[in-house]
Write a protein that holds these residues in place. Structure first.
Motif, PDB file in Angstrom:
ATOM      1  N   TYR A 183      25.789   0.526 -18.360  1.00 39.68           N
ATOM      2  CA  TYR A 183      25.682  -0.755 -17.689  1.00 39.68           C
ATOM      3  C   TYR A 183      25.713  -1.901 -18.695  1.00 39.68           C
ATOM      4  CZ  TYR A 183      24.650   2.186 -13.750  1.00 39.68           C
ATOM      5  OH  TYR A 183      24.742   3.146 -12.769  1.00 39.68           O
ATOM      6  N   ASP A 184      26.432  -2.942 -18.318  1.00 36.49           N
ATOM      7  CA  ASP A 184      26.686  -4.042 -19.242  1.00 36.49           C
ATOM      8  C   ASP A 184      25.837  -5.269 -18.969  1.00 36.49           C
ATOM      9  OD1 ASP A 184      29.737  -2.780 -18.479  1.00 36.49           O
ATOM     10  OD2 ASP A 184      29.133  -2.811 -20.590  1.00 36.49           O
ATOM     11  N   TYR A 185      25.411  -5.436 -17.738  1.00 34.74           N
ATOM     12  CA  TYR A 185      24.662  -6.640 -17.360  1.00 34.74           C
ATOM     13  C   TYR A 185      23.381  -6.226 -16.649  1.00 34.74           C
ATOM     14  CZ  TYR A 185      29.248  -8.635 -18.218  1.00 34.74           C
ATOM     15  OH  TYR A 185      30.442  -8.978 -18.792  1.00 34.74           O
ATOM     16  N   TRP A 186      22.329  -6.997 -16.910  1.00 31.69           N
ATOM     17  CA  TRP A 186      21.005  -6.667 -16.393  1.00 31.69           C
ATOM     18  C   TRP A 186      20.326  -7.906 -15.830  1.00 31.69           C
ATOM     19  CZ3 TRP A 186      18.904  -1.733 -16.503  1.00 31.69           C
ATOM     20  CH2 TRP A 186      19.662  -0.788 -17.201  1.00 31.69           C
ATOM     21  N   GLY A 187      19.531  -7.680 -14.787  1.00 29.12           N
ATOM     22  CA  GLY A 187      18.680  -8.738 -14.278  1.00 29.12           C
ATOM     23  C   GLY A 187      17.375  -8.796 -15.049  1.00 29.12           C
ATOM     24  N   GLN A 188      16.518  -9.737 -14.657  1.00 23.91           N
ATOM     25  CA  GLN A 188      15.246  -9.942 -15.343  1.00 23.91           C
ATOM     26  C   GLN A 188      14.144  -9.031 -14.807  1.00 23.91           C
ATOM     27  OE1 GLN A 188      14.773 -11.976 -18.092  1.00 23.91           O
ATOM     28  NE2 GLN A 188      16.983 -11.869 -17.963  1.00 23.91           N
ATOM     29  N   GLY A 189      14.368  -8.442 -13.665  1.00 29.72           N
ATOM     30  CA  GLY A 189      13.390  -7.519 -13.116  1.00 29.72           C
ATOM     31  C   GLY A 189      12.498  -8.132 -12.064  1.00 29.72           C
ATOM     32  N   THR A 190      11.991  -7.282 -11.184  1.00 28.63           N
ATOM     33  CA  THR A 190      11.034  -7.700 -10.176  1.00 28.63           C
ATOM     34  C   THR A 190       9.927  -6.647 -10.113  1.00 28.63           C
ATOM     35  OG1 THR A 190      10.771  -8.406  -7.867  1.00 28.63           O
ATOM     36  CG2 THR A 190      12.304  -6.594  -8.262  1.00 28.63           C
ATOM     37  N   GLN A 191       8.688  -7.119 -10.044  1.00 31.99           N
ATOM     38  CA  GLN A 191       7.534  -6.216 -10.088  1.00 31.99           C
ATOM     39  C   GLN A 191       7.278  -5.593  -8.726  1.00 31.99           C
ATOM     40  OE1 GLN A 191       5.299  -5.385 -12.791  1.00 31.99           O
ATOM     41  NE2 GLN A 191       4.625  -3.868 -11.270  1.00 31.99           N
ATOM     42  N   VAL A 192       7.114  -4.288  -8.722  1.00 33.22           N
ATOM     43  CA  VAL A 192       6.676  -3.558  -7.533  1.00 33.22           C
ATOM     44  C   VAL A 192       5.363  -2.870  -7.870  1.00 33.22           C
ATOM     45  CG1 VAL A 192       7.170  -1.619  -5.996  1.00 33.22           C
ATOM     46  CG2 VAL A 192       9.004  -3.211  -6.640  1.00 33.22           C
ATOM     47  N   THR A 193       4.343  -3.157  -7.084  1.00 36.68           N
ATOM     48  CA  THR A 193       3.042  -2.555  -7.291  1.00 36.68           C
ATOM     49  C   THR A 193       2.619  -1.854  -6.011  1.00 36.68           C
ATOM     50  OG1 THR A 193       2.419  -4.288  -8.861  1.00 36.68           O
ATOM     51  CG2 THR A 193       0.652  -2.945  -7.946  1.00 36.68           C
ATOM     52  N   VAL A 194       2.331  -0.573  -6.133  1.00 36.46           N
ATOM     53  CA  VAL A 194       1.913   0.223  -4.980  1.00 36.46           C
ATOM     54  C   VAL A 194       0.456   0.611  -5.171  1.00 36.46           C
ATOM     55  CG1 VAL A 194       2.411   2.223  -3.548  1.00 36.46           C
ATOM     56  CG2 VAL A 194       4.269   1.096  -4.797  1.00 36.46           C
ATOM     57  N   SER A 195      -0.386   0.181  -4.250  1.00 37.59           N
ATOM     58  CA  SER A 195      -1.811   0.469  -4.345  1.00 37.59           C
ATOM     59  C   SER A 195      -2.169   1.678  -3.487  1.00 37.59           C
ATOM     60  CB  SER A 195      -2.618  -0.745  -3.904  1.00 37.59           C
ATOM     61  OG  SER A 195      -2.376  -1.020  -2.545  1.00 37.59           O
ATOM     62  N   SER A 196      -3.227   2.351  -3.909  1.00 32.52           N
ATOM     63  CA  SER A 196      -3.663   3.559  -3.167  1.00 32.52           C
ATOM     64  C   SER A 196      -4.596   3.204  -2.037  1.00 32.52           C
ATOM     65  CB  SER A 196      -4.343   4.522  -4.131  1.00 32.52           C
ATOM     66  OG  SER A 196      -5.452   3.895  -4.737  1.00 32.52           O
ATOM     67  N   GLN A 243       0.827  -1.197   0.000  1.00 34.03           N
ATOM     68  CA  GLN A 243       0.000   0.000   0.000  1.00 34.03           C
ATOM     69  C   GLN A 243       0.866   1.253   0.000  1.00 34.03           C
ATOM     70  OE1 GLN A 243      -2.695  -0.398   3.380  1.00 34.03           O
ATOM     71  NE2 GLN A 243      -4.309  -1.105   1.999  1.00 34.03           N
ATOM     72  N   ALA A 244       0.301   2.312  -0.508  1.00 35.27           N
ATOM     73  CA  ALA A 244       1.006   3.588  -0.504  1.00 35.27           C
ATOM     74  C   ALA A 244       1.423   3.939   0.926  1.00 35.27           C
ATOM     75  CB  ALA A 244       0.128   4.677  -1.085  1.00 35.27           C
ATOM     76  N   GLY A 245       2.645   4.427   1.058  1.00 40.20           N
ATOM     77  CA  GLY A 245       3.204   4.720   2.371  1.00 40.20           C
ATOM     78  C   GLY A 245       4.000   3.588   2.961  1.00 40.20           C
ATOM     79  N   GLY A 246       3.903   2.416   2.355  1.00 45.54           N
ATOM     80  CA  GLY A 246       4.621   1.256   2.853  1.00 45.54           C
ATOM     81  C   GLY A 246       6.048   1.192   2.351  1.00 45.54           C
TER      82      GLY A 246
END
Length: 122
Positions: free
Chosen positions: A109-122, A13-16
């Motif tokens: 930058y030469d190397y990258w990860g696959q990513g991780t999702q961050v979702t912030v809800s209101s 949640q927002a603020g977290g």
């Protein structure tokens, strides 16, 4: 070859708060400058934060200053992004990156990860 694996994303949640981790393979982690980028739906990937190979001189995009902290533990081959007071506009896929140059653009930058999702809800 360096492999990067992000973790720690999720729904908050927002603020977290969330702490992202990025663990790298290999024995040369301390040789690389590390960065975090993010990409929101329909937007280009943007710089978030970077830290030099020795852990000094962190750099942040203005929108996260005072809320996010980048750090690294060279003994654990890991870079972190502590995210506090999250806002809905922080919602994105977060990527870590490693490079020989430190900078605020992807080309450093030469190397990258696959990513991780961050979702912030209101």
């Amino acid at each position: 070859q360096v492999q990067l694996v992000e973790s720690g994303g999720g729904l908050v949640q927002a603020g977290g708060s969330l702490r992202l981790s990025c663990e790298t393979s290999g024995r040369t982690f301390s040789s690389y400058h590390m960065g975090w980028f993010r990409q929101a739906p329909g937007k280009e990937r943007e710089f978030v934060a970077a830290i030099s190979r020795n852990g000094y001189t962190p750099v942040y995009v203005d929108s996260v200053k005072g809320r996010f902290t980048i750090s690294r533990d060279n003994a654990k081959n890991t870079v972190y992004l502590q995210m506090n007071n999250l806002k809905t506009e922080d919602t994105a896929v977060y990527y870590c990156a490693a490079g020989w140059l430190i900078g605020v653009t992807q080309k450093e930058y030469d190397y990258w990860g696959q990513g991780t999702q961050v979702t912030v809800s209101s």
